[in-house]
Design an enzyme around this catalytic site. Structure first.
Site, PDB file in Angstrom:
ATOM      1  N   PRO A 179       0.823  -1.211   0.000  1.00 46.72           N
ATOM      2  CA  PRO A 179       0.000   0.000   0.000  1.00 46.72           C
ATOM      3  C   PRO A 179       0.862   1.268   0.000  1.00 46.72           C
ATOM      4  O   PRO A 179       1.711   1.438   0.854  1.00 46.72           O
ATOM      5  CB  PRO A 179      -0.793  -0.091   1.302  1.00 46.72           C
ATOM      6  CG  PRO A 179      -0.366  -1.366   1.970  1.00 46.72           C
ATOM      7  CD  PRO A 179       0.897  -1.819   1.328  1.00 46.72           C
ATOM      8  N   CYS A 180       0.664   2.139  -0.977  1.00 46.78           N
ATOM      9  CA  CYS A 180       1.359   3.426  -1.024  1.00 46.78           C
ATOM     10  C   CYS A 180       0.359   4.521  -0.645  1.00 46.78           C
ATOM     11  O   CYS A 180      -0.754   4.220  -0.230  1.00 46.78           O
ATOM     12  CB  CYS A 180       1.939   3.657  -2.407  1.00 46.78           C
ATOM     13  SG  CYS A 180       2.988   2.291  -2.953  1.00 46.78           S
ATOM     14  N   THR A 181       0.745   5.774  -0.800  1.00 49.84           N
ATOM     15  CA  THR A 181      -0.127   6.861  -0.346  1.00 49.84           C
ATOM     16  C   THR A 181      -1.454   6.902  -1.099  1.00 49.84           C
ATOM     17  O   THR A 181      -2.507   7.036  -0.507  1.00 49.84           O
ATOM     18  CB  THR A 181       0.604   8.211  -0.489  1.00 49.84           C
ATOM     19  OG1 THR A 181       1.872   8.091   0.161  1.00 49.84           O
ATOM     20  CG2 THR A 181      -0.173   9.329   0.176  1.00 49.84           C
ATOM     21  N   THR A 182      -1.383   6.782  -2.419  1.00 60.87           N
ATOM     22  CA  THR A 182      -2.626   6.824  -3.199  1.00 60.87           C
ATOM     23  C   THR A 182      -2.797   5.586  -4.077  1.00 60.87           C
ATOM     24  O   THR A 182      -3.719   5.523  -4.874  1.00 60.87           O
ATOM     25  CB  THR A 182      -2.661   8.071  -4.115  1.00 60.87           C
ATOM     26  OG1 THR A 182      -1.519   8.028  -4.975  1.00 60.87           O
ATOM     27  CG2 THR A 182      -2.647   9.356  -3.314  1.00 60.87           C
ATOM     28  N   ARG A 183      -1.878   4.641  -3.945  1.00 62.49           N
ATOM     29  CA  ARG A 183      -1.929   3.464  -4.830  1.00 62.49           C
ATOM     30  C   ARG A 183      -1.732   2.164  -4.064  1.00 62.49           C
ATOM     31  O   ARG A 183      -1.107   2.154  -3.008  1.00 62.49           O
ATOM     32  CB  ARG A 183      -0.796   3.542  -5.869  1.00 62.49           C
ATOM     33  CG  ARG A 183      -0.922   4.703  -6.795  1.00 62.49           C
ATOM     34  CD  ARG A 183       0.222   4.729  -7.781  1.00 62.49           C
ATOM     35  NE  ARG A 183       0.023   5.823  -8.734  1.00 62.49           N
ATOM     36  CZ  ARG A 183       0.651   5.920  -9.890  1.00 62.49           C
ATOM     37  NH1 ARG A 183       1.539   5.016 -10.237  1.00 62.49           N
ATOM     38  NH2 ARG A 183       0.396   6.929 -10.692  1.00 62.49           N
TER      39      ARG A 183
END
Lengths: 286, 80
Positions: free
Chosen positions: B26-30
């Protein structure tokens, strides 16, 4: 990094108007000339980066000539190249000084004008083009529209304290804000979106290093380096994509700050019995 | 009209189910996922599940989910 003390600028050793007009690269046709030029340039760059502050004077032409035992013309060319690159600034009759640093640029979902004001600069905009046009494939894709759907297209030159800073083209789905351009181009597109109940809430920026095209270089008034920072931004509101924009920032005035945080742990499937079918949430559909 | 928050169960389905997933980062927006078989990934289904964008490069599938990435990731961890 140099360990020798920086020679102090000698008074009166300022550039003459004629010197300012000397063509770059003249007198550097020999390998020897090139080498000396690089030496004095590297010395100056190191001094500016590591020892001097914004507004400090750099050593005079005379001091540099003596220090490196090279011609005044070579020194002048090195200084002029750094002036053209925006690293140094010349003040008539006073000398040559370290130019304002690049603008630290933490990407946030703010407008250019908001960003400039926060830095104490006066933002300006020159609208180069504004029209409602059919979406080209790339724009349609980014805005989750169909090719040919109407979009407002805006091309703007953004300035700070009167100086060109970036060139921006933005596309907004026309069905979301049909009258966006009816009374001329709004001063702030995000502001207009907020008024229409489409407040931008998040987005994604993509960065690319690039060289300005001739047209971009002319509009941004780039005189030395053509390095620019290209950005691609998708702006989203609660309803989905509200704007796609491509911008071109002057490489000599911007640096990007990216806040970092520890990553979240990676999610991996729990170990399962070999024959057990995938659980209910994990059905595959083909 | 408001776009619904991306749904973890539908995203997992569109990625080919838990059996097709090696990991999800999990990344900030992706959500950056690595899948076993990219041909089982359905970009249209991902969009329908609320994804704002999908980038597929080999076995790496990036699903743009926006500021809900944290919540979606928590739900995904429960489902996997």
């Amino acid at each position: 990094m140099t360990t020798s003390p920086a020679p102090s600028p000698a008074p009166g050793a300022t550039a003459t108007p004629a010197a300012a007009r000397a063509p770059r690269g003249a007198g550097l046709r020999t390998a020897r000339g090139r080498h000396k030029y690089q030496t004095v340039r590297a010395y100056l760059v190191d001094l500016i980066e590591n020892e001097l502050r914004e507004g400090d004077a750099v050593p005079s032409e005379r001091a540099l000539t003596e220090r490196f035992g090279i011609s005044r013309m070579t020194v002048r060319q090195a200084l002029e190249a750094l002036v053209a690159d925006g690293v140094l600034q010349r003040e008539q009759g006073r000398g040559t000084f370290v130019a304002p640093r690049r603008i630290d640029f933490e990407m946030r979902l703010t407008t250019f004008a908001e960003d400039a004001r926060r830095r104490g600069m006066i933002p300006g905009t020159r609208v180069l083009d504004a029209a409602t046009v059919p979406a080209v494939p790339r724009v349609a894709e980014e805005l989750a529209l169909k090719e040919g759907d109407p979009v407002h297209r805006l091309e703007r030159l953004r300035t700070a304290d009167g100086e060109p800073m970036s060139l921006e083209v933005g596309w907004i789905p026309a069905h979301l804000v049909p009258g966006l351009l009816d009374d001329g181009v709004p001063e702030s597109i995000y502001g207009a979106l907020r008024s229409a109940g489409l407040a931008p809430t998040w987005g994604e920026d993509t960065f690319l290093a690039a060289e300005a095209t001739d047209a971009e270089a002319a509009l941004l008034e780039l005189r030395g380096s053509r390095a620019v920072l290209r950005t691609r931004r998708r702006t989203y509101a609660d309803v989905g994509a509200v704007m796609y924009s491509q911008a071109c920032y002057r490489g000599d005035r911007y640096s990007v700050v990216v806040p970092l945080r520890e990553p979240r742990p990676v999610i991996v499937p729990r170990p399962r019995e070999q024959d057990e079918p995938a659980d209910t949430a994990g059905r595959t559909s083909p | 009209m408001t776009v619904a928050q991306p749904r973890a169960d539908a995203i997992l389905d569109a990625l080919g189910g838990v059996a097709n997933v090696d990991e999800i980062d999990p990344c900030t927006t992706r959500l950056r996922s690595i899948v076993k078989d990219p041909s089982l990934v359905d970009p249209a289904l991902l969009r329908a599940a609320g994804a704002f964008g999908v980038m597929i490069s080999g076995r790496v599938v990036q699903v743009v989910v926006g500021p809900h990435a944290d919540t979606v990731a928590t739900d995904l961890a429960d489902l996997m």
